[in-house]
Design a protein around this motif. Structure first.
Motif, PDB file in Angstrom:
ATOM      1  N   GLU A 154       9.647 109.738  34.473  1.00  0.00           N
ATOM      2  CA  GLU A 154      10.556 109.376  33.403  1.00  0.00           C
ATOM      3  C   GLU A 154      11.736 110.317  33.384  1.00  0.00           C
ATOM      4  O   GLU A 154      11.594 111.510  33.565  1.00  0.00           O
ATOM      5  CB  GLU A 154       9.844 109.460  32.051  1.00  0.00           C
ATOM      6  CG  GLU A 154       8.668 108.530  31.934  1.00  0.00           C
ATOM      7  CD  GLU A 154       7.936 108.783  30.641  1.00  0.00           C
ATOM      8  OE1 GLU A 154       7.211 107.895  30.203  1.00  0.00           O
ATOM      9  OE2 GLU A 154       8.093 109.872  30.073  1.00  0.00           O
ATOM     10  N   SER A 155      12.882 109.793  33.087  1.00  0.00           N
ATOM     11  CA  SER A 155      14.040 110.665  32.876  1.00  0.00           C
ATOM     12  C   SER A 155      15.096 109.894  32.115  1.00  0.00           C
ATOM     13  O   SER A 155      15.265 108.703  32.294  1.00  0.00           O
ATOM     14  CB  SER A 155      14.603 111.173  34.201  1.00  0.00           C
ATOM     15  OG  SER A 155      15.256 110.145  34.909  1.00  0.00           O
ATOM     16  N   TYR A 176      18.875 105.684  32.171  1.00  0.00           N
ATOM     17  CA  TYR A 176      17.455 105.971  32.064  1.00  0.00           C
ATOM     18  C   TYR A 176      16.761 105.410  33.303  1.00  0.00           C
ATOM     19  O   TYR A 176      17.303 104.540  33.982  1.00  0.00           O
ATOM     20  CB  TYR A 176      16.855 105.388  30.778  1.00  0.00           C
ATOM     21  CG  TYR A 176      16.847 103.872  30.697  1.00  0.00           C
ATOM     22  CD1 TYR A 176      17.957 103.194  30.225  1.00  0.00           C
ATOM     23  CD2 TYR A 176      15.737 103.146  31.071  1.00  0.00           C
ATOM     24  CE1 TYR A 176      17.967 101.817  30.148  1.00  0.00           C
ATOM     25  CE2 TYR A 176      15.723 101.766  30.997  1.00  0.00           C
ATOM     26  CZ  TYR A 176      16.843 101.100  30.524  1.00  0.00           C
ATOM     27  OH  TYR A 176      16.836  99.737  30.459  1.00  0.00           O
ATOM     28  N   SER A 177      15.588 105.933  33.593  1.00  0.00           N
ATOM     29  CA  SER A 177      14.927 105.519  34.833  1.00  0.00           C
ATOM     30  C   SER A 177      13.593 104.811  34.603  1.00  0.00           C
ATOM     31  O   SER A 177      13.080 104.164  35.518  1.00  0.00           O
ATOM     32  CB  SER A 177      14.696 106.720  35.746  1.00  0.00           C
ATOM     33  OG  SER A 177      13.844 107.673  35.118  1.00  0.00           O
ATOM     34  N   ASN A 178      13.049 104.918  33.378  1.00  0.00           N
ATOM     35  CA  ASN A 178      11.753 104.300  33.135  1.00  0.00           C
ATOM     36  C   ASN A 178      11.934 102.864  32.664  1.00  0.00           C
ATOM     37  O   ASN A 178      12.295 102.620  31.516  1.00  0.00           O
ATOM     38  CB  ASN A 178      10.970 105.107  32.098  1.00  0.00           C
ATOM     39  CG  ASN A 178       9.559 104.589  31.893  1.00  0.00           C
ATOM     40  OD1 ASN A 178       9.132 103.636  32.544  1.00  0.00           O
ATOM     41  ND2 ASN A 178       8.836 105.205  30.980  1.00  0.00           N
ATOM     42  N   SER A 179      11.697 101.921  33.543  1.00  0.00           N
ATOM     43  CA  SER A 179      11.898 100.518  33.192  1.00  0.00           C
ATOM     44  C   SER A 179      10.897 100.038  32.145  1.00  0.00           C
ATOM     45  O   SER A 179      11.074  98.973  31.553  1.00  0.00           O
ATOM     46  CB  SER A 179      11.799  99.641  34.436  1.00  0.00           C
ATOM     47  OG  SER A 179      10.559  99.844  35.090  1.00  0.00           O
ATOM     48  N   LYS A 220      19.761  99.780  33.945  1.00  0.00           N
ATOM     49  CA  LYS A 220      19.158 100.857  33.147  1.00  0.00           C
ATOM     50  C   LYS A 220      20.227 101.778  32.571  1.00  0.00           C
ATOM     51  O   LYS A 220      20.216 103.008  32.771  1.00  0.00           O
ATOM     52  CB  LYS A 220      18.166 101.652  34.007  1.00  0.00           C
ATOM     53  CG  LYS A 220      16.991 100.811  34.470  1.00  0.00           C
ATOM     54  CD  LYS A 220      16.072 101.625  35.362  1.00  0.00           C
ATOM     55  CE  LYS A 220      15.047 100.743  36.021  1.00  0.00           C
ATOM     56  NZ  LYS A 220      14.336 101.412  37.111  1.00  0.00           N
TER      57      LYS A 220
END
Lengths: 117, 112
Positions: B2-3, B25-28, B71
């Motif tokens: 996560e980031s 953001y990177s957490n789908s 994202k």
């Protein structure tokens, strides 16, 4: 209505000493969270209480940190012994506990700035 | 992993102009996003939030846009005022996990 309050606002201690931070959540808020921001970094989650129970303490850095919430009201975060890298701003937040994060808005206190020399 | 990150650490905007603060953001799997404002000596203050089933939400002088394809999250502040000077954090949350994940923050400077 009073917001989240934290004491003290600032604390300067020497390495190896003990410090206890206090958080008083908004009245009626079952959820209580601790976060911290160290210099130049983002605000990071430490732990989450639901009433007096620890729901998630995955963010606690090590066993020098002890959080309590006896009686499910205010919470304390003790650092013993403090190290230089513990310096930063410690935030407390509280929210209702409806089970839906989008309605359980977290309200933050002003933070305690901890400096370890 | 996560980031949640921010494209720019500082942003300077002329008073009266619109401000746009961006965030990636990177957490789908994240399904709830929040913008916080932090003024000097204070804790983060909730500004506006958006669920993942929406792509736009408006508040008073603020609009949050969510682009799930890339994202990307943005905060738009209309007619920026001196009181808007602060650090702005985007944050994400998942309904199964109460903890908020914060980005590093963008400092907004208002030029006279």
């Amino acid at each position: 209505e009073a917001g989240v309050t934290q004491f003290p606002s600032h604390s300067v201690i020497e390495k190896g000493q003990t410090v206890t931070l206090r958080c008083d959540p908004i009245s009626g808020h079952d959820n209580l969270y601790w976060y911290r921001r160290v210099m130049g970094k983002e605000i990071k989650f430490l732990l989450h209480f639901v009433k007096e129970s620890k729901q998630d303490e995955s963010g606690m850095p090590n066993n020098r940190f002890l959080a309590e919430r006896t009686g499910g009201t205010y919470s304390t975060l003790k650092v013993q012994p403090a190290e230089l890298e513990d310096s930063g701003v410690y935030f407390c937040a509280s929210s209702l506990n409806t089970g839906d994060a989008s309605t359980d808005t977290q309200y933050f206190g002003p933070g305690t700035r901890l400096t370890v020399l | 992993g996560e980031s949640v990150g921010l494209h720019l650490p500082t942003l300077s905007v002329q008073e009266g102009d619109n401000s746009i603060i961006n965030c990636a953001y990177s957490n789908s799997a994240s399904d709830y996003f929040i913008w916080y404002k932090q003024e000097s000596g204070k804790g983060p203050q909730f500004i506006i939030d958006i669920r993942s089933n929406m792509d736009k939400r408006q508040g008073q002088r603020v609009t949050v846009l969510l682009n799930k394809t890339v994202k990307h999250l943005s905060l738009q502040i209309a007619a920026t005022q001196p009181g808007d000077s602060a650090v702005y954090f985007c944050a994400e949350n998942h309904w199964r996990d109460d903890k908020i994940i914060f980005g590093k923050g963008t400092r907004l400077h208002i030029l006279p």
